[in-house]
Design a protein around this motif. Structure first.
Motif, mmCIF file in Angstrom:
data_model
loop_
_atom_site.group_PDB
_atom_site.id
_atom_site.type_symbol
_atom_site.label_atom_id
_atom_site.label_comp_id
_atom_site.label_asym_id
_atom_site.label_seq_id
_atom_site.Cartn_x
_atom_site.Cartn_y
_atom_site.Cartn_z
ATOM 1 N N GLU A 90 0.863 -1.125 -0.044
ATOM 2 C CA GLU A 90 -0.065 0.188 -0.054
ATOM 3 C C GLU A 90 0.802 1.232 -0.054
ATOM 4 O OE1 GLU A 90 -2.791 -0.547 3.102
ATOM 5 O OE2 GLU A 90 -4.209 -1.279 2.122
ATOM 6 N N ARG A 91 1.987 1.104 0.387
ATOM 7 C CA ARG A 91 2.953 2.374 0.594
ATOM 8 C C ARG A 91 3.730 2.353 -0.657
ATOM 9 N NH1 ARG A 91 0.500 5.509 3.558
ATOM 10 N NH2 ARG A 91 -0.038 4.723 5.563
ATOM 11 N N PHE A 92 4.564 1.150 -1.219
ATOM 12 C CA PHE A 92 5.588 1.368 -2.093
ATOM 13 C C PHE A 92 5.149 0.538 -3.409
ATOM 14 C CE2 PHE A 92 7.394 1.305 2.193
ATOM 15 C CZ PHE A 92 7.611 2.489 2.094
ATOM 16 N N GLY A 93 3.845 0.191 -3.520
ATOM 17 C CA GLY A 93 3.749 -0.719 -4.804
ATOM 18 C C GLY A 93 4.426 -2.050 -4.732
ATOM 19 N N PRO A 129 -11.170 0.554 -13.464
ATOM 20 C CA PRO A 129 -10.025 1.039 -12.970
ATOM 21 C C PRO A 129 -9.576 0.628 -11.641
ATOM 22 C CG PRO A 129 -12.056 2.651 -12.754
ATOM 23 C CD PRO A 129 -12.655 1.514 -13.499
ATOM 24 N N PRO A 130 -8.396 0.319 -11.411
ATOM 25 C CA PRO A 130 -7.947 0.001 -10.334
ATOM 26 C C PRO A 130 -8.358 0.901 -8.952
ATOM 27 C CG PRO A 130 -6.177 1.154 -11.262
ATOM 28 C CD PRO A 130 -7.528 0.960 -12.352
ATOM 29 N N ALA A 131 -8.515 0.186 -7.878
ATOM 30 C CA ALA A 131 -9.080 0.734 -6.718
ATOM 31 C C ALA A 131 -8.051 1.832 -6.183
ATOM 32 C CB ALA A 131 -9.189 -0.111 -5.810
ATOM 33 N N ILE A 132 -8.616 3.041 -6.041
ATOM 34 C CA ILE A 132 -7.856 4.028 -5.381
ATOM 35 C C ILE A 132 -7.907 4.076 -3.881
ATOM 36 C CG2 ILE A 132 -7.427 6.346 -5.467
ATOM 37 C CD1 ILE A 132 -6.804 5.143 -8.054
ATOM 38 N N VAL A 133 -6.617 3.894 -3.404
ATOM 39 C CA VAL A 133 -6.595 3.938 -1.591
ATOM 40 C C VAL A 133 -6.152 5.311 -1.536
ATOM 41 C CG1 VAL A 133 -5.430 3.073 0.216
ATOM 42 C CG2 VAL A 133 -6.294 1.578 -1.475
ATOM 43 N N ASN A 134 -7.088 5.774 -0.540
ATOM 44 C CA ASN A 134 -6.478 7.007 0.194
ATOM 45 C C ASN A 134 -5.371 6.638 1.363
ATOM 46 O OD1 ASN A 134 -6.108 9.591 1.616
ATOM 47 N ND2 ASN A 134 -8.271 9.579 2.463
ATOM 48 N N LEU A 135 -4.133 7.013 0.954
ATOM 49 C CA LEU A 135 -2.847 6.782 1.739
ATOM 50 C C LEU A 135 -3.172 7.423 3.145
ATOM 51 C CD1 LEU A 135 -0.277 6.333 -0.829
ATOM 52 C CD2 LEU A 135 -1.661 4.841 0.349
ATOM 53 N N SER A 191 -2.266 3.465 -7.392
ATOM 54 C CA SER A 191 -3.640 2.785 -7.524
ATOM 55 C C SER A 191 -3.820 1.651 -6.618
ATOM 56 C CB SER A 191 -3.610 2.399 -9.126
ATOM 57 O OG SER A 191 -2.688 1.300 -9.177
ATOM 58 N N CYS A 192 -2.735 1.052 -5.994
ATOM 59 C CA CYS A 192 -3.032 -0.096 -5.168
ATOM 60 C C CYS A 192 -3.241 -1.194 -5.918
ATOM 61 C CB CYS A 192 -3.842 0.038 -4.025
ATOM 62 S SG CYS A 192 -2.798 0.967 -2.720
ATOM 63 N N ASP A 193 -3.286 -1.246 -7.224
ATOM 64 C CA ASP A 193 -3.386 -2.142 -7.826
ATOM 65 C C ASP A 193 -2.385 -3.255 -7.803
ATOM 66 O OD1 ASP A 193 -4.621 -3.928 -10.071
ATOM 67 O OD2 ASP A 193 -3.402 -3.238 -11.363
ATOM 68 N N GLY A 194 -1.322 -2.771 -7.487
ATOM 69 C CA GLY A 194 -0.038 -3.735 -7.581
ATOM 70 C C GLY A 194 0.585 -3.829 -8.656
ATOM 71 N N SER A 195 -0.025 -4.309 -9.616
ATOM 72 C CA SER A 195 0.485 -4.458 -10.861
ATOM 73 C C SER A 195 1.157 -3.021 -11.599
ATOM 74 C CB SER A 195 -0.582 -5.175 -11.926
ATOM 75 O OG SER A 195 -1.398 -4.521 -11.973
ATOM 76 N N SER A 196 0.163 -2.183 -11.250
ATOM 77 C CA SER A 196 0.335 -0.800 -12.062
ATOM 78 C C SER A 196 0.985 0.229 -11.018
ATOM 79 C CB SER A 196 -0.905 -0.192 -12.605
ATOM 80 O OG SER A 196 -1.779 -0.102 -11.708
ATOM 81 N N MET A 197 0.756 -0.002 -9.959
ATOM 82 C CA MET A 197 1.149 0.934 -8.714
ATOM 83 C C MET A 197 2.552 1.162 -8.629
ATOM 84 S SD MET A 197 0.379 1.006 -4.782
ATOM 85 C CE MET A 197 1.126 2.087 -3.672
ATOM 86 N N GLN A 198 3.104 2.415 -8.955
ATOM 87 C CA GLN A 198 4.491 2.784 -9.040
ATOM 88 C C GLN A 198 4.577 4.090 -8.449
ATOM 89 O OE1 GLN A 198 7.465 0.917 -10.293
ATOM 90 N NE2 GLN A 198 6.007 -0.627 -10.941
ATOM 91 N N MET A 199 5.451 4.232 -7.290
ATOM 92 C CA MET A 199 5.894 5.302 -6.779
ATOM 93 C C MET A 199 6.935 6.066 -7.707
ATOM 94 S SD MET A 199 4.273 6.314 -3.990
ATOM 95 C CE MET A 199 3.231 5.143 -2.674
ATOM 96 N N GLN A 200 6.574 7.422 -7.999
ATOM 97 C CA GLN A 200 7.505 8.082 -8.809
ATOM 98 C C GLN A 200 8.529 8.891 -8.052
ATOM 99 O OE1 GLN A 200 7.027 7.618 -12.090
ATOM 100 N NE2 GLN A 200 5.766 6.141 -11.258
#
Length: 293
Positions: free
Chosen positions: A30-33, A155-161, A224-233
């Motif tokens: 959830e934090r770092f993909g 769309p992948p679920a969006i998580v409010n961090l 996105s917390c999708d895991g597959s697409s979530m990337q911290m920039q």
DNA sequence: AAGACAATCAACCGCCAGTAT
DNA sequence: TATACTGGCGGTTGATTGTCT
């Protein structure tokens, strides 16, 4: 020559996941993909699991908004209909059912719907296609048909961090998550402070430290917390200026995803779990100090 | 109450396609 | 261009749970 295994099966844990492992993986992802890639994730998170296993666990069980069981009649009908159209394209079928995973749909099909499907197709007596593999029940596995109804996956679920991580699995899990959240917040605060201090000092860190702010408050992160697409920039060039990595991580992860992994290197090469398991806040402080060794 | 059997589902396996080097 | 690596997918397995006899 077979392909090399994705991980050393003798050194990874297998079988059911414990609550602690779930908590670590959930908090980490959830934090770092996937921290660059799934194969490297277990090491960074301190999990003794195969990367593919971590990915599967996240996608099929831990990902937010996942629903298990309790398929509705509408869902049943949709699955039956889609199976009739495209066969066992479980990932495609699951994409039409919000909150469902391909594994869930597949299991549900094999245990429940297949019988229903068989009985109905036998009544009709005109199976769609005899060529389809599974069960010989005529799945029309045609790409053209499958693509004849183009429908983008939800769309992948969006998580409010910033929101507290809801957990319903048990007190221990919740406690561990709470602990990780606290440590994370403390560390982020420290890093932000350090960034403000060092921004004024001439160093190779300048560009990065002045442009970065913690996830949840800012980073250029599309999470996105999708895991597959979530990337911290993460900012580029940060990694090169951080402390020397541990021998293991410096050997393995130096180039490709380095910029996205600098955060972990700031722990002196330690893992996320190491951080969570830190005996005291002083340990976190120590790790933070190593950043500017 | 206990053993046999069936149902369920999480997890693993191995292959393939896309991408990076 | 060739090779290696990774993510993603479908098929399968096996442990657990529920039900029946």
């Amino acid at each position: 020559m077979g392909r090399s295994p994705c991980c050393d099966k003798s050194s990874v844990k297998r079988g059911p996941w414990s609550q602690e492992e779930d908590a670590i993986l959930r908090s980490f992802v959830e934090r770092f993909g996937n921290a660059g890639n799934w194969i490297a994730l277990p090491h960074k998170a301190g999990l003794k699991r195969c990367g593919k296993s971590c990915r599967l666990r996240w996608l099929n069980y831990l990902r937010p908004a996942i629903r298990h069981g309790g398929f509705t009649d509408e869902e049943d009908n949709l699955i039956l209909s889609l199976y009739g159209e495209m066969g066992s394209k479980w990932s495609v079928i699951a994409s039409k059912l919000p909150g469902r995973t391909d594994n869930d749909v597949k299991n549900y099909w094999n245990t429940k719907l297949k019988k229903r499907y068989l009985s109905t197709t036998r009544e009709v007596t005109t199976p769609p296609s005899p060529a389809a593999g599974d069960d010989s029940i005529a799945a029309v596995d045609s790409p053209s048909q499958a693509s004849s109804q183009p429908s983008p996956p939800p769309p992948p679920a969006i998580v409010n961090l910033d929101a507290p991580i809801l957990d319903s699995t048990g007190d221990d899990n919740a406690e561990l998550l709470h602990k990780s959240e606290q440590l994370y917040a403390e560390l982020m605060g420290l890093i932000e402070q350090q960034s403000m201090i060092t921004a004024a000092a001439p160093s190779t860190r300048d560009a990065a430290t002045t442009s970065w702010s913690p996830p949840g408050t800012s980073p250029t992160a599309s999470s996105s917390c999708d895991g597959s697409s979530m990337q911290m920039q993460w900012p580029v060039d940060v990694h090169e200026s951080t402390v020397p990595l541990s021998s293991e991580s410096s050997n393995s992860s130096s180039s490709s995803s380095a910029s996205s992994l600098w955060f972990f290197d700031a722990f002196g090469g330690g893992s996320f779990q190491d951080l969570l398991g830190a005996a005291s806040f002083d340990d976190v402080m120590l790790s933070q100090e190593m950043l500017y060794y």
